[in-house]
Design a protein around this motif. Structure first.
Motif, short mmCIF file in Angstrom:
data_model
loop_
_atom_site.label_atom_id
_atom_site.label_comp_id
_atom_site.label_asym_id
_atom_site.label_seq_id
_atom_site.Cartn_x
_atom_site.Cartn_y
_atom_site.Cartn_z
N ASP A 252 0.81 -1.22 0.00
CA ASP A 252 0.00 0.00 0.00
C ASP A 252 0.85 1.27 0.00
O ASP A 252 0.32 2.35 -0.23
CB ASP A 252 -0.98 0.00 1.19
CG ASP A 252 -0.27 -0.08 2.53
OD1 ASP A 252 -0.94 0.06 3.56
OD2 ASP A 252 0.97 -0.28 2.56
N GLU A 253 2.11 1.14 0.29
CA GLU A 253 2.98 2.31 0.33
C GLU A 253 3.34 2.70 -1.10
O GLU A 253 3.78 1.88 -1.89
CB GLU A 253 4.27 1.95 1.10
CG GLU A 253 5.26 3.06 1.22
CD GLU A 253 6.51 2.60 1.95
OE1 GLU A 253 7.60 2.79 1.39
OE2 GLU A 253 6.39 2.07 3.05
N GLU A 254 3.12 3.96 -1.42
CA GLU A 254 3.42 4.43 -2.76
C GLU A 254 4.92 4.69 -2.87
O GLU A 254 5.50 5.39 -2.05
CB GLU A 254 2.65 5.72 -3.05
CG GLU A 254 2.78 6.17 -4.49
CD GLU A 254 1.98 7.42 -4.76
OE1 GLU A 254 2.52 8.29 -5.47
OE2 GLU A 254 0.86 7.53 -4.26
N GLU A 255 5.54 4.12 -3.84
CA GLU A 255 6.98 4.27 -4.06
C GLU A 255 7.24 5.65 -4.68
O GLU A 255 6.52 6.07 -5.59
CB GLU A 255 7.48 3.17 -5.00
CG GLU A 255 8.95 3.22 -5.29
CD GLU A 255 9.84 2.91 -4.09
OE1 GLU A 255 10.99 3.38 -4.08
OE2 GLU A 255 9.38 2.23 -3.17
N LEU A 256 8.28 6.32 -4.18
CA LEU A 256 8.64 7.62 -4.74
C LEU A 256 9.19 7.41 -6.14
O LEU A 256 10.01 6.52 -6.37
CB LEU A 256 9.71 8.28 -3.87
CG LEU A 256 9.26 8.98 -2.60
CD1 LEU A 256 10.46 9.43 -1.81
CD2 LEU A 256 8.37 10.14 -2.92
N ASP B 265 11.30 11.93 3.29
CA ASP B 265 10.46 11.28 2.28
C ASP B 265 9.09 11.95 2.16
O ASP B 265 8.55 12.07 1.07
CB ASP B 265 10.28 9.79 2.60
CG ASP B 265 11.52 8.98 2.26
OD1 ASP B 265 12.42 9.53 1.59
OD2 ASP B 265 11.58 7.80 2.65
N ASP B 266 8.52 12.41 3.30
CA ASP B 266 7.20 13.04 3.23
C ASP B 266 7.27 14.37 2.46
O ASP B 266 6.32 14.76 1.80
CB ASP B 266 6.60 13.23 4.63
CG ASP B 266 7.46 14.07 5.56
OD1 ASP B 266 8.68 14.13 5.36
OD2 ASP B 266 6.89 14.66 6.50
N GLN B 267 8.42 15.06 2.54
CA GLN B 267 8.60 16.29 1.75
C GLN B 267 8.74 15.94 0.27
O GLN B 267 8.21 16.63 -0.59
CB GLN B 267 9.84 17.05 2.23
CG GLN B 267 9.70 17.64 3.62
CD GLN B 267 11.04 18.18 4.12
OE1 GLN B 267 12.01 17.44 4.22
NE2 GLN B 267 11.07 19.47 4.42
N LEU B 268 9.47 14.84 -0.01
CA LEU B 268 9.67 14.42 -1.40
C LEU B 268 8.35 13.99 -2.03
O LEU B 268 8.14 14.19 -3.22
CB LEU B 268 10.67 13.26 -1.47
CG LEU B 268 12.13 13.61 -1.16
CD1 LEU B 268 12.97 12.35 -1.12
CD2 LEU B 268 12.68 14.60 -2.17
N ALA B 269 7.46 13.40 -1.21
CA ALA B 269 6.18 12.93 -1.73
C ALA B 269 5.32 14.09 -2.24
O ALA B 269 4.45 13.89 -3.09
CB ALA B 269 5.44 12.15 -0.64
#
Length: 194
Positions: free
Chosen positions: A139-143, A160-164
């Motif tokens: 369920d985790e979306e890959e960057l 990672d949350d900023q990159l998303a």
């Protein structure tokens, strides 16, 4: 009657051999005591710095540049231009990864940048890649980010949350190195405005 510099040098050499002392040290001592003629006073040697100027040395020390090899300045000294050229060269970091692990990571689209494996000196082994692939939840979306962009983001401390939140300029919105650099400069600009 004054003794010539040549005769005095010969006298010091003969005495140094007979009484076993260093003639160079004796000359330095006699020069300090001002007992030598001007011709015999040793010339002060300048520091053998590899830098052509203070500015080049300061810039190199700020950016951690070491003068390796000859520079383009007089007597092979490093000039400001040499330091700036060394600053612009990209630094390569060798990744410690087994060939099989690299093939599997590439095949599955797993980024290994910034990861340490369980092998010697942190070498990434096939079992490490397999474990990371198992840990990756469905369920985790890959960057969608290039490996070099991810490395730059990690070095800059971007989470990672900023990159998303970023939409990259690459194919299918892939985040590229230029996108990360732009994000960093905009972040710095907004911090300066505050």
């Amino acid at each position: 009657m004054a003794t010539s510099a040549q005769t005095l040098t010969t006298i010091i050499d003969v005495l140094s051999k007979k009484y076993k002392f260093d003639s160079d040290k004796a000359i330095v001592l006699l020069a300090k005591e001002e007992l030598l003629p001007k011709k015999m006073i040793p010339k002060e040697t300048k520091d053998d710095s590899p830098w052509a100027s203070k500015k080049a040395e300061e810039l190199a020390s700020v950016h951690g540049i070491i003068a390796e090899g000859p520079g383009s300045g007089k007597n092979g000294k490093w000039t400001l231009a040499d330091v700036e050229k060394a600053m612009s060269k990209p630094t390569k970091t060798k990744m410690l990864i087994s060939p099989n692990a690299l093939n599997l990571a590439n095949e599955k689209g797993l980024s290994i940048v910034g990861k340490k494996g369980s092998g010697k000196d942190g070498r990434i082994l096939l079992k490490d890649v397999e474990a990371w692939l198992d840990d990756k939840s469905d369920d985790e979306e890959e960057l969608n980010i290039s490996p070099r962009a991810l490395q730059e983001a990690n070095e800059a401390g971007i989470k990672d949350d900023q990159l998303a939140t970023l939409h990259g300029s690459g194919k299918d919105g892939r985040i590229l190195l230029e996108d990360i650099k732009k994000y960093i400069s905009e972040s710095e600009k907004s911090e300066d405005d505050e």
